[in-house]
Design a protein around this motif. Structure first.
Motif, PDB file in Angstrom:
ATOM      1  N   TRP A 238       2.984   2.051   3.539  1.00  0.00           N
ATOM      2  CA  TRP A 238       2.274   1.679   4.763  1.00  0.00           C
ATOM      3  C   TRP A 238       3.030   0.556   5.469  1.00  0.00           C
ATOM      4  O   TRP A 238       3.459  -0.412   4.847  1.00  0.00           O
ATOM      5  CB  TRP A 238       0.854   1.247   4.383  1.00  0.00           C
ATOM      6  CG  TRP A 238       0.015   0.764   5.506  1.00  0.00           C
ATOM      7  CD1 TRP A 238      -0.491   1.500   6.538  1.00  0.00           C
ATOM      8  CD2 TRP A 238      -0.415  -0.584   5.718  1.00  0.00           C
ATOM      9  NE1 TRP A 238      -1.217   0.710   7.383  1.00  0.00           N
ATOM     10  CE2 TRP A 238      -1.190  -0.587   6.911  1.00  0.00           C
ATOM     11  CE3 TRP A 238      -0.236  -1.782   5.032  1.00  0.00           C
ATOM     12  CZ2 TRP A 238      -1.780  -1.740   7.410  1.00  0.00           C
ATOM     13  CZ3 TRP A 238      -0.817  -2.937   5.525  1.00  0.00           C
ATOM     14  CH2 TRP A 238      -1.580  -2.912   6.709  1.00  0.00           C
ATOM     15  N   ARG A 239       3.233   0.735   6.773  1.00  0.00           N
ATOM     16  CA  ARG A 239       3.927  -0.241   7.610  1.00  0.00           C
ATOM     17  C   ARG A 239       5.281  -0.650   7.033  1.00  0.00           C
ATOM     18  O   ARG A 239       5.659  -1.829   7.032  1.00  0.00           O
ATOM     19  CB  ARG A 239       3.058  -1.468   7.848  1.00  0.00           C
ATOM     20  CG  ARG A 239       1.819  -1.154   8.707  1.00  0.00           C
ATOM     21  CD  ARG A 239       1.022  -2.402   9.029  1.00  0.00           C
ATOM     22  NE  ARG A 239      -0.129  -2.076   9.870  1.00  0.00           N
ATOM     23  CZ  ARG A 239      -1.055  -2.961  10.248  1.00  0.00           C
ATOM     24  NH1 ARG A 239      -0.964  -4.223   9.849  1.00  0.00           N
ATOM     25  NH2 ARG A 239      -2.069  -2.590  11.004  1.00  0.00           N
ATOM     26  N   GLY A 240       5.997   0.338   6.495  1.00  0.00           N
ATOM     27  CA  GLY A 240       7.362   0.117   6.030  1.00  0.00           C
ATOM     28  C   GLY A 240       7.499  -0.756   4.800  1.00  0.00           C
ATOM     29  O   GLY A 240       8.578  -1.265   4.519  1.00  0.00           O
TER      30      GLY A 240
ATOM     31  N   VAL B  53       0.866  -1.178   0.000  1.00  0.00           N
ATOM     32  CA  VAL B  53       0.000   0.000   0.000  1.00  0.00           C
ATOM     33  C   VAL B  53       0.905   1.232   0.000  1.00  0.00           C
ATOM     34  O   VAL B  53       1.711   1.428   0.919  1.00  0.00           O
ATOM     35  CB  VAL B  53      -0.934   0.017   1.221  1.00  0.00           C
ATOM     36  CG1 VAL B  53      -1.794   1.282   1.210  1.00  0.00           C
ATOM     37  CG2 VAL B  53      -1.813  -1.222   1.226  1.00  0.00           C
ATOM     38  N   ALA B  54       0.769   2.038  -1.051  1.00  0.00           N
ATOM     39  CA  ALA B  54       1.604   3.237  -1.196  1.00  0.00           C
ATOM     40  C   ALA B  54       0.831   4.466  -0.742  1.00  0.00           C
ATOM     41  O   ALA B  54      -0.352   4.623  -1.055  1.00  0.00           O
ATOM     42  CB  ALA B  54       2.041   3.387  -2.640  1.00  0.00           C
TER      43      ALA B  54
ATOM     44  N   ALA C 223      -1.118   2.971  10.425  1.00  0.00           N
ATOM     45  CA  ALA C 223      -2.555   2.879  10.702  1.00  0.00           C
ATOM     46  C   ALA C 223      -3.039   1.447  10.586  1.00  0.00           C
ATOM     47  O   ALA C 223      -2.426   0.617   9.905  1.00  0.00           O
ATOM     48  CB  ALA C 223      -3.323   3.784   9.742  1.00  0.00           C
ATOM     49  N   ASP C 224      -4.170   1.154  11.250  1.00  0.00           N
ATOM     50  CA  ASP C 224      -4.777  -0.155  11.043  1.00  0.00           C
ATOM     51  C   ASP C 224      -5.661  -0.096   9.809  1.00  0.00           C
ATOM     52  O   ASP C 224      -5.814   0.955   9.177  1.00  0.00           O
ATOM     53  CB  ASP C 224      -5.567  -0.594  12.286  1.00  0.00           C
ATOM     54  CG  ASP C 224      -6.686   0.372  12.637  1.00  0.00           C
ATOM     55  OD1 ASP C 224      -7.158   1.136  11.757  1.00  0.00           O
ATOM     56  OD2 ASP C 224      -7.118   0.379  13.812  1.00  0.00           O
ATOM     57  N   TRP C 225      -6.256  -1.238   9.436  1.00  0.00           N
ATOM     58  CA  TRP C 225      -7.027  -1.287   8.196  1.00  0.00           C
ATOM     59  C   TRP C 225      -8.260  -0.387   8.248  1.00  0.00           C
ATOM     60  O   TRP C 225      -8.650   0.203   7.238  1.00  0.00           O
ATOM     61  CB  TRP C 225      -7.434  -2.727   7.884  1.00  0.00           C
ATOM     62  CG  TRP C 225      -6.297  -3.522   7.304  1.00  0.00           C
ATOM     63  CD1 TRP C 225      -5.549  -4.453   7.935  1.00  0.00           C
ATOM     64  CD2 TRP C 225      -5.770  -3.397   5.992  1.00  0.00           C
ATOM     65  NE1 TRP C 225      -4.574  -4.938   7.089  1.00  0.00           N
ATOM     66  CE2 TRP C 225      -4.693  -4.307   5.878  1.00  0.00           C
ATOM     67  CE3 TRP C 225      -6.096  -2.611   4.894  1.00  0.00           C
ATOM     68  CZ2 TRP C 225      -3.945  -4.462   4.727  1.00  0.00           C
ATOM     69  CZ3 TRP C 225      -5.346  -2.764   3.723  1.00  0.00           C
ATOM     70  CH2 TRP C 225      -4.283  -3.680   3.647  1.00  0.00           C
ATOM     71  N   LYS C 226      -8.855  -0.267   9.417  1.00  0.00           N
ATOM     72  CA  LYS C 226     -10.041   0.579   9.537  1.00  0.00           C
ATOM     73  C   LYS C 226      -9.700   2.034   9.241  1.00  0.00           C
ATOM     74  O   LYS C 226     -10.414   2.723   8.492  1.00  0.00           O
ATOM     75  CB  LYS C 226     -10.631   0.443  10.946  1.00  0.00           C
ATOM     76  CG  LYS C 226     -11.941   1.196  11.139  1.00  0.00           C
ATOM     77  CD  LYS C 226     -12.507   0.945  12.526  1.00  0.00           C
ATOM     78  CE  LYS C 226     -13.831   1.710  12.706  1.00  0.00           C
ATOM     79  NZ  LYS C 226     -14.407   1.485  14.064  1.00  0.00           N
TER      80      LYS C 226
END
Length: 295
Positions: A256-258, A167-168, A180-183
Motif C-alpha cells: 500500500w502506497r509503495g 500494509v501488504a 486507497a485512503d484508510w476508509k
C-alpha cells in the motif's frame, strides 16, 4: 605414571644430581630415587646412569625427556586455564526468541556472550511475543525478546530498535487499493492475527488510530503464514517492513502506497523486574548493548 613423577624425572635431568633435584622439589633424596625407579620400572628401561658425581640420561632418557617436558607444559596450561575460570558465571540461561533470528542479531549476540563467559550454557525457546512475555513473567525463561508495548510493571525492558510495518496487499487487490485512503482500506478483507502474536496488538493499534474496523478473514499467528495467504489473495495484512519489501520486490505481494510505513513498534529485550540487579541479566544486557551499539 603420574605428573609428579614426570616432574621429578625432568628436574633430575636438568640438575644432573639427585640431591639438588630433591632440594628444588622439596623432597627427600630417597623419595626422588623411588620416583625415578618407579618410572624406570613402568617404562621397562633405565632413564639415568649413575656415576660418583651425579647422574646423566641414558639414550632412552634423552629421547623421552622432550615428551615428558611437553606433558608438563600441557599440564601447566590446563591448570592455568582452570584457574582463569574460577569465579566465571556458569549454568544454563534460558532465552525466548521471536520472529526471524537475524532480526534479533541472535548469532552475534550469543557468540559474544559465549566468548566472554565460556561456562554459560545457552538454551533458546522460539515462540510468539505474548507467550515469551508470559514465560518471562512466570520466570520459566530468564529473559527474551518482545515486539510491541510492554504492558506489565513487573517486566523490565531494554529497548533495542523500532521496527516499521507496512500494509501488504494481494496482487489481485493492488489495482483498487494501492493508493486507497484508510476508509477504503478498511473495507477490504483483512487477515486476522492470533491474540498471542504481537502483530495482533500492532494491527489493532493501527486500526484504532485510523478509525477502521475491517472484516477479518480467519485468525493466524505467524508472519510467514500471513505472507502466503496474502500471496494467495485472501486478504490484507500488516507485515514487518523488511519482510514486506523483500517479497514485494519479486511481485508476489504488493504494498500500500509503495511501502509507506504505517506504524512502528519497539523491539525490546525483556526480563523480570526482580532481576534488575542480577549479575547474569547484566551480562546479557552488556553483550546486547555492544551488538546493537546501544549507549
Amino acid at each position: 605414571m603420574e605428573i609428579y613423577q614426570l616432574r621429578t624425572f625432568v628436574t633430575v635431568a636438568q640438575q644432573g644430581h639427585l640431591t639438588q633435584a630433591a632440594e628444588l622439589l622439596h623432597l627427600s633424596q630417597p623419595a626422588v630415587t623411588a620416583q625415578i625407579k618407579a618410572l624406570e620400572e613402568e617404562f621397562g628401561m633405565p632413564l639415568f646412569e649413575r656415576y660418583p658425581g651425579g647422574v646423566q640420561l641414558t639414550e632412552a632418557g634423552k629421547l623421552l625427556l622432550p615428551e615428558a617436558e611437553n606433558i608438563l607444559g600441557l599440564s601447566r596450561k590446563l591448570l592455568h586455564k582452570a584457574k582463569s575460570l574460577q569465579g566465571e558465571p556458569r549454568g544454563k540461561v534460558r532465552i525466548g526468541t521471536i520472529g526471524v533470528p537475524a532480526r534479533l542479531k541472535i548469532g552475534p549476540w550469543l557468540a559474544r556472550l559465549r566468548q566472554r563467559h565460556p561456562l554459560l550454557s545457552i538454551e533458546t525457546t522460539h515462540g510468539v511475543s505474548v507467550s515469551i512475555l508470559n514465560e518471562v513473567r512466570k520466570k520459566t525463561l530468564d529473559a527474551g525478546f518482545y515486539l510491541g508495548r510492554n504492558p506489565y510493571q513487573n517486566v523490565n525492558t531494554l529497548p533495542l530498535t523500532e521496527i516499521g510495518f507496512c500494509v501488504a496487499l494481494p496482487p489481485q487487490l493492488a489495482g483498487e487499493l494501492a493508493n486507497a485512503d484508510w476508509k477504503e482500506l478498511g473495507k477490504a478483507p483483512w487477515l486476522g492475527v492470533s491474540q498471542f502474536s504481537s502483530l495482533a496488538d500492532i494491527t489493532q493499534e493501527l486500526c484504532r488510530s485510523r478509525n477502521i474496523a475491517p472484516q477479518k478473514v480467519g485468525e493466524f499467528d505467524e508472519e510467514s503464514t500471513l505472507l502466503e495467504l496474502i500471496k494467495a489473495g485472501l486478504g490484507v495484512a500488516v507485515l514487518a517492513e523488511r519482510t514486506a519489501k523483500r517479497y514485494a520486490a519479486d511481485g508476489s505481494i504488493m504494498l500500500w502506497r509503495g511501502g509507506e510505513v504505517a506504524i512502528r513498534a519497539p523491539l525490546q529485550f525483556i526480563y523480570s523486574a526482580e532481576r534488575e540487579d542480577d549479575a547474569l541479566i547484566g551480562m546479557l544486557k552488556g553483550a546486547l548493548r555492544q551488538v546493537w551499539d546501544l549507549p
